[in-house]
Each structure stands twice: as C-alpha cells, then as structure tokens.
Motif scaffolding. Structure first.
Motif, PDB file in Angstrom:
ATOM      1  N   ILE A  33       0.814  -1.225   0.000  1.00  0.00           N
ATOM      2  CA  ILE A  33       0.000   0.000   0.000  1.00  0.00           C
ATOM      3  C   ILE A  33       0.849   1.277   0.000  1.00  0.00           C
ATOM      4  CG2 ILE A  33      -1.668   1.353   1.343  1.00  0.00           C
ATOM      5  CD1 ILE A  33      -3.021  -1.264   2.075  1.00  0.00           C
ATOM      6  N   PRO A  34       1.876   1.420   0.845  1.00  0.00           N
ATOM      7  CA  PRO A  34       2.661   2.675   0.786  1.00  0.00           C
ATOM      8  C   PRO A  34       3.367   2.877  -0.552  1.00  0.00           C
ATOM      9  CG  PRO A  34       3.123   1.491   2.818  1.00  0.00           C
ATOM     10  CD  PRO A  34       2.299   0.587   1.974  1.00  0.00           C
ATOM     11  N   MET A  35       3.863   1.801  -1.144  1.00  0.00           N
ATOM     12  CA  MET A  35       4.528   1.928  -2.437  1.00  0.00           C
ATOM     13  C   MET A  35       3.519   2.312  -3.527  1.00  0.00           C
ATOM     14  SD  MET A  35       6.855  -0.799  -4.486  1.00  0.00           S
ATOM     15  CE  MET A  35       8.168  -0.765  -3.290  1.00  0.00           C
ATOM     16  N   ALA A  36       2.340   1.704  -3.494  1.00  0.00           N
ATOM     17  CA  ALA A  36       1.305   2.046  -4.473  1.00  0.00           C
ATOM     18  C   ALA A  36       0.845   3.489  -4.286  1.00  0.00           C
ATOM     19  CB  ALA A  36       0.124   1.087  -4.341  1.00  0.00           C
ATOM     20  N   PHE A  37       0.784   3.929  -3.044  1.00  0.00           N
ATOM     21  CA  PHE A  37       0.403   5.312  -2.774  1.00  0.00           C
ATOM     22  C   PHE A  37       1.407   6.282  -3.400  1.00  0.00           C
ATOM     23  CE2 PHE A  37       0.000   9.145  -0.210  1.00  0.00           C
ATOM     24  CZ  PHE A  37      -1.380   9.322  -0.227  1.00  0.00           C
ATOM     25  N   LEU A  38       2.681   5.993  -3.246  1.00  0.00           N
ATOM     26  CA  LEU A  38       3.731   6.843  -3.800  1.00  0.00           C
ATOM     27  C   LEU A  38       3.701   6.829  -5.323  1.00  0.00           C
ATOM     28  CD1 LEU A  38       6.307   8.546  -3.158  1.00  0.00           C
ATOM     29  CD2 LEU A  38       7.572   6.419  -3.467  1.00  0.00           C
ATOM     30  N   PHE A  39       3.639   5.639  -5.925  1.00  0.00           N
ATOM     31  CA  PHE A  39       3.646   5.540  -7.378  1.00  0.00           C
ATOM     32  C   PHE A  39       2.399   6.172  -7.978  1.00  0.00           C
ATOM     33  CE2 PHE A  39       7.119   2.897  -6.651  1.00  0.00           C
ATOM     34  CZ  PHE A  39       7.718   2.535  -7.845  1.00  0.00           C
ATOM     35  N   GLY A  40       1.246   5.969  -7.339  1.00  0.00           N
ATOM     36  CA  GLY A  40       0.010   6.563  -7.833  1.00  0.00           C
ATOM     37  C   GLY A  40       0.009   8.073  -7.748  1.00  0.00           C
ATOM     38  N   ALA A  41       0.663   8.603  -6.729  1.00  0.00           N
ATOM     39  CA  ALA A  41       0.743  10.061  -6.587  1.00  0.00           C
ATOM     40  C   ALA A  41       1.587  10.676  -7.696  1.00  0.00           C
ATOM     41  CB  ALA A  41       1.317  10.421  -5.221  1.00  0.00           C
ATOM     42  N   PHE A  42       2.633   9.977  -8.119  1.00  0.00           N
ATOM     43  CA  PHE A  42       3.488  10.493  -9.179  1.00  0.00           C
ATOM     44  C   PHE A  42       2.917  10.268 -10.578  1.00  0.00           C
ATOM     45  CE2 PHE A  42       7.205   9.939  -6.140  1.00  0.00           C
ATOM     46  CZ  PHE A  42       7.238  11.280  -5.824  1.00  0.00           C
ATOM     47  N   ALA A  43       1.908   9.430 -10.704  1.00  0.00           N
ATOM     48  CA  ALA A  43       1.342   9.126 -12.020  1.00  0.00           C
ATOM     49  C   ALA A  43       0.629  10.321 -12.628  1.00  0.00           C
ATOM     50  CB  ALA A  43       0.382   7.953 -11.919  1.00  0.00           C
ATOM     51  N   GLY A  44       0.179  11.241 -11.812  1.00  0.00           N
ATOM     52  CA  GLY A  44      -0.515  12.418 -12.323  1.00  0.00           C
ATOM     53  C   GLY A  44       0.338  13.296 -13.214  1.00  0.00           C
ATOM     54  N   MET A  45       1.644  13.186 -13.113  1.00  0.00           N
ATOM     55  CA  MET A  45       2.533  13.998 -13.950  1.00  0.00           C
ATOM     56  C   MET A  45       2.489  13.584 -15.413  1.00  0.00           C
ATOM     57  SD  MET A  45       5.866  14.643 -11.582  1.00  0.00           S
ATOM     58  CE  MET A  45       6.067  13.022 -10.894  1.00  0.00           C
ATOM     59  N   ALA A  46       2.015  12.383 -15.694  1.00  0.00           N
ATOM     60  CA  ALA A  46       1.950  11.905 -17.076  1.00  0.00           C
ATOM     61  C   ALA A  46       0.543  12.017 -17.649  1.00  0.00           C
ATOM     62  CB  ALA A  46       2.416  10.454 -17.135  1.00  0.00           C
ATOM     63  N   ALA A  47      -0.296  12.849 -17.056  1.00  0.00           N
ATOM     64  CA  ALA A  47      -1.699  12.934 -17.463  1.00  0.00           C
ATOM     65  C   ALA A  47      -1.879  13.464 -18.881  1.00  0.00           C
ATOM     66  CB  ALA A  47      -2.472  13.795 -16.476  1.00  0.00           C
ATOM     67  N   GLU A  48      -1.010  14.348 -19.326  1.00  0.00           N
ATOM     68  CA  GLU A  48      -1.156  14.901 -20.669  1.00  0.00           C
ATOM     69  C   GLU A  48      -0.784  13.894 -21.748  1.00  0.00           C
ATOM     70  OE1 GLU A  48       0.887  18.567 -21.119  1.00  0.00           O
ATOM     71  OE2 GLU A  48      -0.068  19.471 -19.362  1.00  0.00           O
ATOM     72  N   VAL A  49       0.159  13.041 -21.474  1.00  0.00           N
ATOM     73  CA  VAL A  49       0.641  12.095 -22.481  1.00  0.00           C
ATOM     74  C   VAL A  49      -0.164  10.799 -22.465  1.00  0.00           C
ATOM     75  CG1 VAL A  49       2.657  10.824 -23.293  1.00  0.00           C
ATOM     76  CG2 VAL A  49       2.938  13.077 -22.262  1.00  0.00           C
ATOM     77  N   HIS A  50      -0.401  10.243 -21.288  1.00  0.00           N
ATOM     78  CA  HIS A  50      -1.082   8.947 -21.147  1.00  0.00           C
ATOM     79  C   HIS A  50      -2.339   9.127 -20.290  1.00  0.00           C
ATOM     80  CE1 HIS A  50       2.493   7.004 -22.728  1.00  0.00           C
ATOM     81  NE2 HIS A  50       3.219   7.660 -21.839  1.00  0.00           N
ATOM     82  N   SER A  51      -3.327   9.814 -20.808  1.00  0.00           N
ATOM     83  CA  SER A  51      -4.494  10.160 -19.990  1.00  0.00           C
ATOM     84  C   SER A  51      -5.319   8.928 -19.592  1.00  0.00           C
ATOM     85  CB  SER A  51      -5.373  11.161 -20.727  1.00  0.00           C
ATOM     86  OG  SER A  51      -5.811  10.602 -21.959  1.00  0.00           O
ATOM     87  N   ARG A  52      -5.469   7.946 -20.474  1.00  0.00           N
ATOM     88  CA  ARG A  52      -6.267   6.772 -20.126  1.00  0.00           C
ATOM     89  C   ARG A  52      -5.564   5.900 -19.089  1.00  0.00           C
ATOM     90  NH1 ARG A  52      -8.638   4.882 -25.978  1.00  0.00           N
ATOM     91  NH2 ARG A  52      -9.949   6.718 -26.284  1.00  0.00           N
ATOM     92  N   THR A  53      -4.279   5.734 -19.228  1.00  0.00           N
ATOM     93  CA  THR A  53      -3.530   4.940 -18.254  1.00  0.00           C
ATOM     94  C   THR A  53      -3.548   5.612 -16.891  1.00  0.00           C
ATOM     95  OG1 THR A  53      -2.088   4.174 -20.027  1.00  0.00           O
ATOM     96  CG2 THR A  53      -1.318   3.828 -17.791  1.00  0.00           C
ATOM     97  N   VAL A  54      -3.420   6.918 -16.871  1.00  0.00           N
ATOM     98  CA  VAL A  54      -3.453   7.657 -15.610  1.00  0.00           C
ATOM     99  C   VAL A  54      -4.834   7.545 -14.971  1.00  0.00           C
ATOM    100  CG1 VAL A  54      -3.273   9.949 -14.575  1.00  0.00           C
ATOM    101  CG2 VAL A  54      -1.578   9.195 -16.219  1.00  0.00           C
ATOM    102  N   ALA A  55      -5.882   7.484 -15.771  1.00  0.00           N
ATOM    103  CA  ALA A  55      -7.230   7.319 -15.217  1.00  0.00           C
ATOM    104  C   ALA A  55      -7.362   5.962 -14.517  1.00  0.00           C
ATOM    105  CB  ALA A  55      -8.271   7.439 -16.326  1.00  0.00           C
TER     106      ALA A  55
END
Length: 109
Positions: A33-55
């Motif tokens: 859970i803590p690792m997923a929390f960290l990785f998920g928080a950083f995923a928002g930076m790729a929202a413009e390029v990979h919007s469906r994956t980030v969703a």
C-alpha cells in the motif's frame, strides 16, 4: 519413553494450506500500500501524455488505500466463521490486486 501423536479427522481443526498462503498474500497486500500510494501520486505527472492509463492508475490508487485494507480485514474476520469462509478467501485473493496494478501501470508510464 515414546511420543504419542494425535491424528485429527476434524477438518475445522486443521488449517488448510490455502489459508496459510492467503495470510501471506494479505500481509503482502498491506506492505504494498505505501509503495502504491507513492507511485500513484506520481502518475498524475503523465496525465497529458497517457491520460487513459493515468485514469486507471488513479482508480487503482484510490482502491489501494481504501478497498485493500477493508478486504484484508474481511479476510481476517471471515476466517473463523465457516459460513463466511468462501467470501473471506475471495477477499484475500482480491486484496493485492489494486496496489499491484497501480505499481505496474505507474512503472509503465
């Protein structure tokens, strides 16, 4: 002096291997859970390029810190009740899915 061994034929007294494996699976889910929390928080930076994956990462990110602990608690509570054993096993197997999906998808971004 000799030892006596007791063989039990009661299925409830013996711990199935599945329950032992699920104990480790649910423990692993809580550890992720803590690792997923960290990785998920950083995923928002790729929202413009990979919007469906980030969703998808965002949904699994929310699931990893909300649904995963509830599924783990459901597994641990249902172990003692034979009527709820199937639901508890299901919850145990599903618990590590949101953190694992979050981590794997975030690594692919």
């Amino acid at each position: 002096m000799h030892e006596t061994t007791f063989l039990t034929t009661d299925r409830a007294a013996a711990t199935p291997v599945t329950d032992v494996v699920l104990r480790w699976v649910t423990t692993l889910a809580l550890a992720l859970i803590p690792m997923a929390f960290l990785f998920g928080a950083f995923a928002g930076m790729a929202a413009e390029v990979h919007s469906r994956t980030v969703a998808v990462v965002t949904v699994c990110w929310f699931g990893s810190w909300t649904a995963t602990p509830l599924l783990v608690v459901a597994f641990w509570l249902c172990r003692r009740r034979p009527a709820l054993a199937r639901a508890g096993r299901w919850a145990g197997w599903v618990a590590p899915v949101p953190p694992t999906v979050t981590i794997l998808l975030a690594l692919g971004l």
